[in-house]
Design a protein around this motif. Structure first.
Motif, PDB file in Angstrom:
ATOM      1  N   VAL A   9       0.817  -1.216   0.000  1.00 30.97           N
ATOM      2  CA  VAL A   9       0.000   0.000   0.000  1.00 30.97           C
ATOM      3  C   VAL A   9       0.850   1.265   0.000  1.00 30.97           C
ATOM      4  O   VAL A   9       0.343   2.350   0.131  1.00 30.97           O
ATOM      5  N   LEU A  15       2.240   2.491  -7.560  1.00 28.77           N
ATOM      6  CA  LEU A  15       1.501   3.159  -8.637  1.00 28.77           C
ATOM      7  C   LEU A  15       2.461   3.901  -9.566  1.00 28.77           C
ATOM      8  O   LEU A  15       3.574   4.248  -9.181  1.00 28.77           O
ATOM      9  N   ILE A  23      -2.097  12.049  -7.144  1.00 26.45           N
ATOM     10  CA  ILE A  23      -2.515  11.867  -5.752  1.00 26.45           C
ATOM     11  C   ILE A  23      -1.884  12.938  -4.871  1.00 26.45           C
ATOM     12  O   ILE A  23      -2.560  13.611  -4.099  1.00 26.45           O
TER      13      ILE A  23
ATOM     14  N   ASP B  67      -7.710  -6.699 -11.105  1.00 24.61           N
ATOM     15  CA  ASP B  67      -8.107  -7.992 -10.543  1.00 24.61           C
ATOM     16  C   ASP B  67      -9.613  -8.011 -10.275  1.00 24.61           C
ATOM     17  O   ASP B  67     -10.277  -6.966 -10.294  1.00 24.61           O
ATOM     18  N   ASP B 105      -5.264  -0.043   0.945  1.00 25.69           N
ATOM     19  CA  ASP B 105      -4.787  -0.890  -0.152  1.00 25.69           C
ATOM     20  C   ASP B 105      -5.849  -1.000  -1.253  1.00 25.69           C
ATOM     21  O   ASP B 105      -5.528  -0.973  -2.443  1.00 25.69           O
ATOM     22  N   CYS B 108      -5.915   2.173  -3.276  1.00 27.82           N
ATOM     23  CA  CYS B 108      -4.815   2.221  -4.245  1.00 27.82           C
ATOM     24  C   CYS B 108      -5.147   1.389  -5.481  1.00 27.82           C
ATOM     25  O   CYS B 108      -4.905   1.829  -6.621  1.00 27.82           O
ATOM     26  N   ASP B 109      -5.721   0.199  -5.257  1.00 33.10           N
ATOM     27  CA  ASP B 109      -6.110  -0.646  -6.389  1.00 33.10           C
ATOM     28  C   ASP B 109      -7.162   0.051  -7.249  1.00 33.10           C
ATOM     29  O   ASP B 109      -7.101   0.028  -8.481  1.00 33.10           O
ATOM     30  N   ALA B 111      -7.679   3.245  -7.445  1.00 36.06           N
ATOM     31  CA  ALA B 111      -7.058   4.396  -8.112  1.00 36.06           C
ATOM     32  C   ALA B 111      -6.374   3.945  -9.397  1.00 36.06           C
ATOM     33  O   ALA B 111      -6.518   4.560 -10.458  1.00 36.06           O
ATOM     34  N   LEU B 112      -5.648   2.866  -9.261  1.00 39.28           N
ATOM     35  CA  LEU B 112      -4.931   2.330 -10.419  1.00 39.28           C
ATOM     36  C   LEU B 112      -5.913   1.951 -11.532  1.00 39.28           C
ATOM     37  O   LEU B 112      -5.728   2.307 -12.704  1.00 39.28           O
ATOM     38  N   ASN B 115      -7.556   4.987 -13.137  1.00 39.09           N
ATOM     39  CA  ASN B 115      -6.658   5.657 -14.071  1.00 39.09           C
ATOM     40  C   ASN B 115      -6.553   4.864 -15.370  1.00 39.09           C
ATOM     41  O   ASN B 115      -6.682   5.412 -16.465  1.00 39.09           O
ATOM     42  N   PHE B 123     -11.416   8.290 -10.328  1.00 43.02           N
ATOM     43  CA  PHE B 123      -9.980   8.465 -10.102  1.00 43.02           C
ATOM     44  C   PHE B 123      -9.718   9.679  -9.203  1.00 43.02           C
ATOM     45  O   PHE B 123      -8.980   9.607  -8.223  1.00 43.02           O
ATOM     46  N   CYS B 127      -8.154   9.397  -5.382  1.00 40.85           N
ATOM     47  CA  CYS B 127      -6.869  10.041  -5.083  1.00 40.85           C
ATOM     48  C   CYS B 127      -7.014  10.996  -3.913  1.00 40.85           C
ATOM     49  O   CYS B 127      -6.180  11.051  -3.012  1.00 40.85           O
TER      50      CYS B 127
END
Lengths: 302, 176
Positions: A9, A15, A23, B67, B105, B108-109, B111-112, B115, B123, B127
């Motif tokens: 994380v 990323l 971000i 995923d 976590d 973050c996934d 966000a990815l 994007n 997004f 963020c």
């Protein structure tokens, strides 16, 4: 459906750089950026290599775009790093940018409670008119506002000195008796300095908002100057007397500007003055704009 | 749901007008899960929309960078935002709840994925949510949140703290 074991994380690691930058662009406080640079070595690298402090500073103060290089005075000149490799030099510049822009932004936006108040000990008002209206014209900008400009003006009234409160708020001052202001010029003299600036040990005073309350005699009466000897000619328009007599002095408390506009003006003023200070060097004091609000009552303006 | 549009005789017969609104796409995650989604919802992702327009989709769109767990979340988001009756207020409320339940976590996934799939609103919000976890927080708090071990020596850290002492004033207490 979590197939990853103990997901990574540390987003700066996992990323892509442009996502990370996006971000981090939501960080809007220079302290947050500085603390982010201490989280780990990779965060440190990211914050400095991408110039986050500088980005933040330029976003808040676009006027700074014109700065091409910064020097930390205590660390010697740019020449001292010439012998290093390109990479090392580039890094050094980035680190210096980080230091300087973080500090500058902090100085420009530091929180309210710690803000010094650049008020004067006393304030005095003078009213008068220019010796030669033609010379002054309508443009006051070329006048040396830091000096009395006594050679260019005839001051027909000087008020007593009013003590100022060392607080950041509106302060009303009422003249002891009505005063006729011929020519429409009011000078505000800030007397005695209280606040020494931490940065350079010099004293600064300033005023941010002024409103003068009075009553116009125009259009019933008008004053013309007969040049070149500066004699005055009083003109009377009888047909306008009624309206002049009816217009009463405005006594309501000035409405405070919208908070946002006020903050913006304050920031811009602050920056402008800071930059002026930078241009002039530390020996020429500049005014650091703050909210010292003055209200003067009792003048008659002609 | 069948990815191909054929009648019982095996002929392609889906009327074109109807196709636009009702036909579903299949999105395939990196770990092989398949999700059905309406075209209007999928079209909120600029990347998927482009793939549909380029007609390289063929009914199933593989998303090798997303995923299954993340894709399910993204689809929930897209469905809500494509809902006919949903007002802006509804959507805002949904977004708030949708994101507030996510651990860092997961954020973050998402966000990815946001994007990669070019879903701007998602997004942006994700963020912002990630960064909110850092605002006015102590360094230790940020490390804990993002599970980062410091590789600075105590002396180095102290040195930076000393130099930027002002950045450590008024920081939120770690006690949650």
């Amino acid at each position: 459906m979590d197939h990853k074991v103990e997901t990574q994380v540390d987003f700066l690691q996992c990323l892509e750089t442009d996502v990370c930058l996006y971000i981090m662009s939501f960080l809007d406080d220079t302290g947050d950026v500085v603390r982010a640079s201490v989280v780990s070595r990779s965060w440190h690298r990211f914050v400095i290599a991408n110039g986050l402090a500088k980005r933040l500073c330029l976003k808040a103060f676009p006027q700074l775009y014109n700065i091409t290089d910064v020097v930390i005075a205590s660390e010697g000149t740019v020449n001292s790093i010439e012998e290093k490799t390109n990479n090392a030099m580039e890094w050094e510049i980035l680190e210096r940018d980080h230091k300087v822009y973080a500090a500058l932004l902090q100085a420009l936006t530091r929180s309210k409670p710690g803000k010094p108040i650049y008020s004067a000990k006393f304030v005095r008002f003078r009213m008068g008119h220019p010796k030669s209206p033609r010379e002054i014209g309508s443009d006051l900008h070329h006048l040396p506002l830091q000096r009395p400009a006594d050679d260019k003006f005839v001051w027909t009234y000087t008020s007593p000195e009013f003590p100022m409160v060392q607080e950041n708020r509106l302060q009303p001052f009422e003249l002891p008796k009505p005063v006729l202001c011929v020519g429409g010029y009011l000078q505000i003299e800030l007397l005695g300095r209280v606040q020494r600036q931490e940065m350079d040990g010099l004293f600064y005073i300033c005023v941010c908002y002024v409103r003068v309350l009075g009553r116009p005699l125009f259009p019933a009466f008008e004053m013309d100057m007969v040049e070149p000897d500066g004699k005055l000619l009083l003109k009377y328009y009888p047909e306008n007397l009624t309206s002049a007599l009816q217009s009463s002095s405005s006594t309501e408390v000035p409405r405070l500007r919208h908070l946002e506009a006020e903050m913006l003006a304050e920031r811009l003023g602050l920056l402008e003055d800071l930059l002026r200070g930078i241009q002039q060097g530390p020996n020429n004091p500049f005014i650091w704009d703050e909210d010292d609000d003055d209200e003067i009552n009792g003048g008659l303006v002609l | 749901m069948a990815p191909k549009n054929k009648n019982p005789n095996g002929e392609n017969v889906v009327p074109e007008v109807q196709q636009k609104k009702t036909q579903a796409l299949i999105l395939k995650s990196s770990d092989g899960e398949e999700f059905s989604i309406s075209k209007s919802a999928a079209g909120l992702s600029v990347a998927i929309k482009n793939m549909m327009e380029d007609d390289c989709a063929g009914g199933v769109i593989p998303l090798p960078l997303v995923d299954g767990g993340t894709l399910a979340r993204v689809i929930t988001y897209l469905n809500k935002h494509a809902e006919d009756g949903a007002s802006d207020e509804d959507k805002r409320k949904f977004d708030e709840e949708f994101l507030s339940g996510m651990e860092v976590d997961v954020l973050c996934d998402v966000a990815l994925a946001g994007n990669y799939l070019d879903i701007r609103g998602l997004f942006h919000d994700v963020c912002q949510r990630i960064v909110n976890g850092m605002k006015n927080k102590s360094v230790e708090w940020v490390r804990k949140t993002f599970r980062i071990e410091s590789d600075f020596t105590a002396e180095e850290e102290e040195q930076i703290k000393k130099e930027y002492a002002w950045a450590w004033e008024g920081v939120d207490s770690d006690a949650d």
